[in-house]
Scaffold this motif. Structure first.
Motif, PDB file in Angstrom:
ATOM      1  N   GLU A   1      43.692 -20.945   9.200  1.00  0.00           N
ATOM      2  CA  GLU A   1      43.258 -20.231  10.671  1.00  0.00           C
ATOM      3  C   GLU A   1      42.483 -21.111  11.708  1.00  0.00           C
ATOM      4  OE1 GLU A   1      41.055 -16.702  12.782  1.00  0.00           O
ATOM      5  OE2 GLU A   1      41.651 -16.338  10.768  1.00  0.00           O
ATOM      6  N   SER A   2      41.621 -22.079  10.958  1.00  0.00           N
ATOM      7  CA  SER A   2      40.682 -22.786  11.838  1.00  0.00           C
ATOM      8  C   SER A   2      40.978 -24.382  11.554  1.00  0.00           C
ATOM      9  CB  SER A   2      39.204 -22.662  11.619  1.00  0.00           C
ATOM     10  OG  SER A   2      39.019 -21.445  12.217  1.00  0.00           O
TER      11      SER A   2
ATOM     12  N   ASP B   1      33.952 -19.850  28.463  1.00  0.00           N
ATOM     13  CA  ASP B   1      33.126 -21.025  28.281  1.00  0.00           C
ATOM     14  C   ASP B   1      34.021 -22.093  28.863  1.00  0.00           C
ATOM     15  OD1 ASP B   1      30.973 -19.995  27.086  1.00  0.00           O
ATOM     16  OD2 ASP B   1      31.485 -20.361  25.007  1.00  0.00           O
TER      17      ASP B   1
ATOM     18  N   LYS C   1      27.273 -17.625  15.810  1.00  0.00           N
ATOM     19  CA  LYS C   1      26.671 -17.009  17.056  1.00  0.00           C
ATOM     20  C   LYS C   1      25.175 -17.414  17.182  1.00  0.00           C
ATOM     21  CE  LYS C   1      30.204 -14.193  18.490  1.00  0.00           C
ATOM     22  NZ  LYS C   1      31.037 -15.065  18.769  1.00  0.00           N
TER      23      LYS C   1
ATOM     24  N   ARG D   1      31.807 -24.070  31.640  1.00  0.00           N
ATOM     25  CA  ARG D   1      31.429 -25.240  30.842  1.00  0.00           C
ATOM     26  C   ARG D   1      32.301 -26.589  31.247  1.00  0.00           C
ATOM     27  NH1 ARG D   1      27.228 -24.825  26.843  1.00  0.00           N
ATOM     28  NH2 ARG D   1      26.417 -22.847  27.090  1.00  0.00           N
TER      29      ARG D   1
ATOM     30  N   TYR E   1      40.328 -26.120  19.939  1.00  0.00           N
ATOM     31  CA  TYR E   1      39.222 -25.545  18.988  1.00  0.00           C
ATOM     32  C   TYR E   1      38.861 -23.930  19.459  1.00  0.00           C
ATOM     33  CZ  TYR E   1      37.601 -30.132  17.195  1.00  0.00           C
ATOM     34  OH  TYR E   1      37.382 -31.363  16.359  1.00  0.00           O
ATOM     35  N   LYS E   2      39.862 -23.411  19.954  1.00  0.00           N
ATOM     36  CA  LYS E   2      39.645 -21.998  20.391  1.00  0.00           C
ATOM     37  C   LYS E   2      38.409 -21.808  20.937  1.00  0.00           C
ATOM     38  CE  LYS E   2      42.836 -20.946  16.693  1.00  0.00           C
ATOM     39  NZ  LYS E   2      43.092 -20.775  15.294  1.00  0.00           N
ATOM     40  N   VAL E   3      38.043 -22.557  22.019  1.00  0.00           N
ATOM     41  CA  VAL E   3      36.748 -22.375  22.762  1.00  0.00           C
ATOM     42  C   VAL E   3      37.071 -20.965  23.840  1.00  0.00           C
ATOM     43  CG1 VAL E   3      35.189 -22.856  24.505  1.00  0.00           C
ATOM     44  CG2 VAL E   3      36.043 -24.656  22.692  1.00  0.00           C
ATOM     45  N   LYS E   4      36.122 -20.165  23.865  1.00  0.00           N
ATOM     46  CA  LYS E   4      36.386 -18.842  24.685  1.00  0.00           C
ATOM     47  C   LYS E   4      36.909 -19.263  25.991  1.00  0.00           C
ATOM     48  CE  LYS E   4      33.408 -15.654  22.164  1.00  0.00           C
ATOM     49  NZ  LYS E   4      32.108 -15.224  22.097  1.00  0.00           N
TER      50      LYS E   4
ATOM     51  N   SER F   1      40.226 -28.219  12.728  1.00  0.00           N
ATOM     52  CA  SER F   1      39.540 -29.400  13.584  1.00  0.00           C
ATOM     53  C   SER F   1      40.536 -30.613  13.906  1.00  0.00           C
ATOM     54  CB  SER F   1      38.152 -29.950  12.818  1.00  0.00           C
ATOM     55  OG  SER F   1      37.412 -28.905  12.409  1.00  0.00           O
TER      56      SER F   1
ATOM     57  N   ARG G   1      30.464 -22.748  19.593  1.00  0.00           N
ATOM     58  CA  ARG G   1      29.763 -21.386  20.197  1.00  0.00           C
ATOM     59  C   ARG G   1      30.789 -20.027  19.998  1.00  0.00           C
ATOM     60  NH1 ARG G   1      26.465 -21.509  24.925  1.00  0.00           N
ATOM     61  NH2 ARG G   1      27.584 -19.823  25.762  1.00  0.00           N
ATOM     62  N   ALA G   2      32.049 -20.288  19.866  1.00  0.00           N
ATOM     63  CA  ALA G   2      33.012 -19.147  19.449  1.00  0.00           C
ATOM     64  C   ALA G   2      32.993 -18.913  18.196  1.00  0.00           C
ATOM     65  CB  ALA G   2      34.193 -19.433  20.004  1.00  0.00           C
TER      66      ALA G   2
ATOM     67  N   ARG H   1      32.154 -33.715  15.608  1.00  0.00           N
ATOM     68  CA  ARG H   1      32.587 -32.467  16.406  1.00  0.00           C
ATOM     69  C   ARG H   1      33.566 -32.012  15.111  1.00  0.00           C
ATOM     70  NH1 ARG H   1      34.873 -32.752  22.072  1.00  0.00           N
ATOM     71  NH2 ARG H   1      36.745 -33.936  20.676  1.00  0.00           N
ATOM     72  N   ALA H   2      34.513 -32.835  14.648  1.00  0.00           N
ATOM     73  CA  ALA H   2      35.742 -32.138  13.565  1.00  0.00           C
ATOM     74  C   ALA H   2      34.957 -31.698  12.576  1.00  0.00           C
ATOM     75  CB  ALA H   2      36.817 -33.128  13.552  1.00  0.00           C
TER      76      ALA H   2
ATOM     77  N   ASP I   1      28.030 -28.339  20.445  1.00  0.00           N
ATOM     78  CA  ASP I   1      28.020 -26.773  20.909  1.00  0.00           C
ATOM     79  C   ASP I   1      28.754 -26.212  21.479  1.00  0.00           C
ATOM     80  OD1 ASP I   1      25.534 -24.951  20.538  1.00  0.00           O
ATOM     81  OD2 ASP I   1      25.806 -24.627  22.609  1.00  0.00           O
ATOM     82  N   PHE I   2      29.637 -26.783  22.569  1.00  0.00           N
ATOM     83  CA  PHE I   2      30.745 -26.065  23.021  1.00  0.00           C
ATOM     84  C   PHE I   2      31.946 -25.644  22.439  1.00  0.00           C
ATOM     85  CE2 PHE I   2      34.819 -26.922  25.400  1.00  0.00           C
ATOM     86  CZ  PHE I   2      34.743 -26.223  26.465  1.00  0.00           C
ATOM     87  N   VAL I   3      32.094 -26.226  21.282  1.00  0.00           N
ATOM     88  CA  VAL I   3      33.287 -25.962  20.197  1.00  0.00           C
ATOM     89  C   VAL I   3      32.656 -25.012  18.970  1.00  0.00           C
ATOM     90  CG1 VAL I   3      34.671 -28.066  20.645  1.00  0.00           C
ATOM     91  CG2 VAL I   3      33.188 -27.811  18.804  1.00  0.00           C
TER      92      VAL I   3
ATOM     93  N   TYR J   1      32.895 -28.548  13.177  1.00  0.00           N
ATOM     94  CA  TYR J   1      33.545 -27.180  13.291  1.00  0.00           C
ATOM     95  C   TYR J   1      33.829 -26.509  11.848  1.00  0.00           C
ATOM     96  CZ  TYR J   1      37.085 -24.286  15.847  1.00  0.00           C
ATOM     97  OH  TYR J   1      37.749 -23.266  16.039  1.00  0.00           O
TER      98      TYR J   1
END
Lengths: 255, 238
Positions: free
Chosen positions: B64-65, A166, B94, A170, A160-163, B67, B90-91, B135-136, B86-88, B139
């Motif tokens: 590029e993205s 994080d 913003k 986390r 998911y390309k999380v930084k 799920s 955040r990047a 989540r998928a 939120d974890f996935v 995203y």
């Protein structure tokens, strides 16, 4: 009272029952031996302990032992954390460190104590001894905590390309924290024990170990036991403190 | 959104060829199923499309993205349900407020909004898989790769998850690649089914299904016919 309620009460108070039983056995043994120099009565030991509380020397010794415990703990913890993370990220480093860790674990405690007394001063040798014994335990525990972290979670975060920041703050830190705090909890009381043992042999000034040694030389067994009770209380308080930190930090495990 | 096209793809591991002469097209906005027995190489195809492994041949149109919905839910145990989403996000997003809105929307869509502050250990397996699916879809991606997402679920939970999945898919309109060994799931959910078999594996059959997925039943004539054909092909393959 129901059977379940009685069982709950028994579970809750069983540690206190054990302490009470131990005190009774101690008292009976003291009566049987009838020699304070060998086994003094618990009442005498506790009255000596109360006397100790009023003496400045007691608090100076506690302060000295505690500061040596904290310094050696901080060094072992910091070094183990740093090297376990580095070893986890760069496996050859972990392989390179493994003989050192194995040797540190296998080396007899008494050899380390005697050698460090020869090499260092009486003030600094307890630090080295505690570090040499505690560090490999922390290193092995921290490394396995990192290694055992669910790889599926890390893969998910990467997909998911999380930084990276994080992922560290986390995922890694909160998930290894329970194991790290478990290790710290058992390590801190071991640290107290090792520091006191080293203080006894190195005759470190302003230390619990040195005053224990003085009690032994004076054949004051009650005072020696009073110091022992103080050392147990100190370890228990430190363990309790780490336990409370863990309870607060890893709240999610209790839901 | 573009079609994803794999042409003449070949993948070997340590001299052992897993897939060869592999051609497949994922039509944009449709659900494509890759069906095959366990160990045939389905996950290898998924990993090639997801960019987790390289392969010979042509792979075009990968967004590029992407799920993912995994066999395991892969929810972080230390984060709440909304924290996991939120974890996935955040990047990618913003604004915290915007993320909060998106999370609430997908949780509502999978019927778990009241569990937003719960931890994964407080959820059943079916609920956790619904969160993984939410989540998928939350995203911001054009493609969802699903690796046996219904595995380990009982009939009731599976049927519920399928309903939530279809509702979310209709709402978000993403391209989906569903990898499974289960014929029921394939015929109920897909627009097109590719059958993967052989050693090295390649596409040996494909089926198109045009009926409305939201009201498909296994007893529908077209569905049962495709089911029977796939079953027979499987039987021959085995």
């Amino acid at each position: 009272m129901t059977k379940d309620k009685a069982k709950k009460i028994l579970i809750r108070f069983s540690p206190l029952l054990t302490v009470a039983l131990f005190l009774v056995l101690w008292y009976v043994a003291a009566l049987a031996v009838n020699a304070e120099i060998i086994i003094p009565k618990p009442s005498l030991v506790f009255s000596d302990l109360i006397k100790l509380f009023t003496k400045a020397q007691f608090w100076t010794a506690i302060g000295g032992t505690l500061s040596r415990t904290f310094i050696s703990f901080a060094i072992s913890f910091g070094l183990a954390l740093l090297l376990s993370v580095a070893g986890f990220l760069f496996h050859p480093l972990h392989r390179a460190l493994s003989p050192l860790v194995t040797i540190s674990r296998a080396i007899p405690t008494m050899s380390i104590i005697l050698l460090s007394i020869i090499w260092l001063t009486s003030q600094t040798s307890p630090l080295l001894i505690a570090c040499l014994i505690i560090f490999p335990i922390f290193y092995a525990d921290f490394y396995s905590a990192l290694h055992n972290l669910d790889s599926g979670l890390i893969d998910m975060a990467k997909l998911y390309k999380v930084k990276t920041g994080d992922i560290i703050t986390r995922l890694y830190i909160p998930n290894i924290l329970p194991s790290v705090l478990d290790s710290v909890r058992s390590g801190i009381s071991l640290n107290v024990k090792i520091v006191i043992a080293a203080e006894v042999l190195a005759q470190t000034r302003q230390s619990m170990g040195n005053l224990m040694q003085v009690s032994r030389v004076m054949l004051d067994t009650a005072m020696l036991l009073a110091w022992t009770v103080a050392a147990i209380a100190l370890s228990y308080c430190l363990e309790l403190l780490v336990g409370l930190i863990k309870k607060y930090v890893v709240r999610w495990r209790r839901v | 959104m573009k079609d994803i096209v794999l042409k003449n793809v070949k993948k070997s591991y340590q001299g052992n060829t897993v897939i060869e002469n592999f051609d497949m097209m994922l039509e944009a906005g449709k659900i494509t199923c890759l069906l095959g027995v366990s160990g045939v190489g389905k996950s290898t195809v998924l990993n090639i499309i997801g960019g987790l492994t390289t392969a010979e041949g042509s792979v075009a149109g990968i967004p590029e993205s992407i799920s993912y919905v995994f066999q395991e839910t892969n929810l972080a145990p230390n984060l709440t349900v909304s924290g996991n989403l939120d974890f996935v996000l955040r990047a990618k997003i913003k604004s915290k407020e915007e993320r909060g809105k998106m999370i609430a929307e997908v949780l509502e869509a999978v019927g778990l909004i009241e569990y937003a502050d719960s931890y994964p250990c407080q959820l059943s397996i079916g609920m956790a898989q619904r969160i993984s699916m939410a989540r998928a879809f939350a995203y911001p991606s054009e493609l969802i790769l699903m690796d046996e997402p219904f595995r380990g679920l009982d009939i009731a939970n599976k049927s519920k998850l399928i309903d939530y999945f279809l509702a979310l898919w209709q709402k978000k309109g993403k391209t989906v690649l569903l990898v499974t060994h289960n014929i029921d799931e394939a015929v109920l959910l897909s627009d097109r089914i590719f059958m993967l078999s052989g050693k090295p594996a390649k596409i040996t059959a494909q089926f198109n299904l045009s009926s409305d997925k939201t009201c498909r039943k296994l007893s529908d004539q077209d569905i049962s016919e495709v089911f029977a054909k796939i079953y027979d092909t499987f039987a021959v393959g085995i």
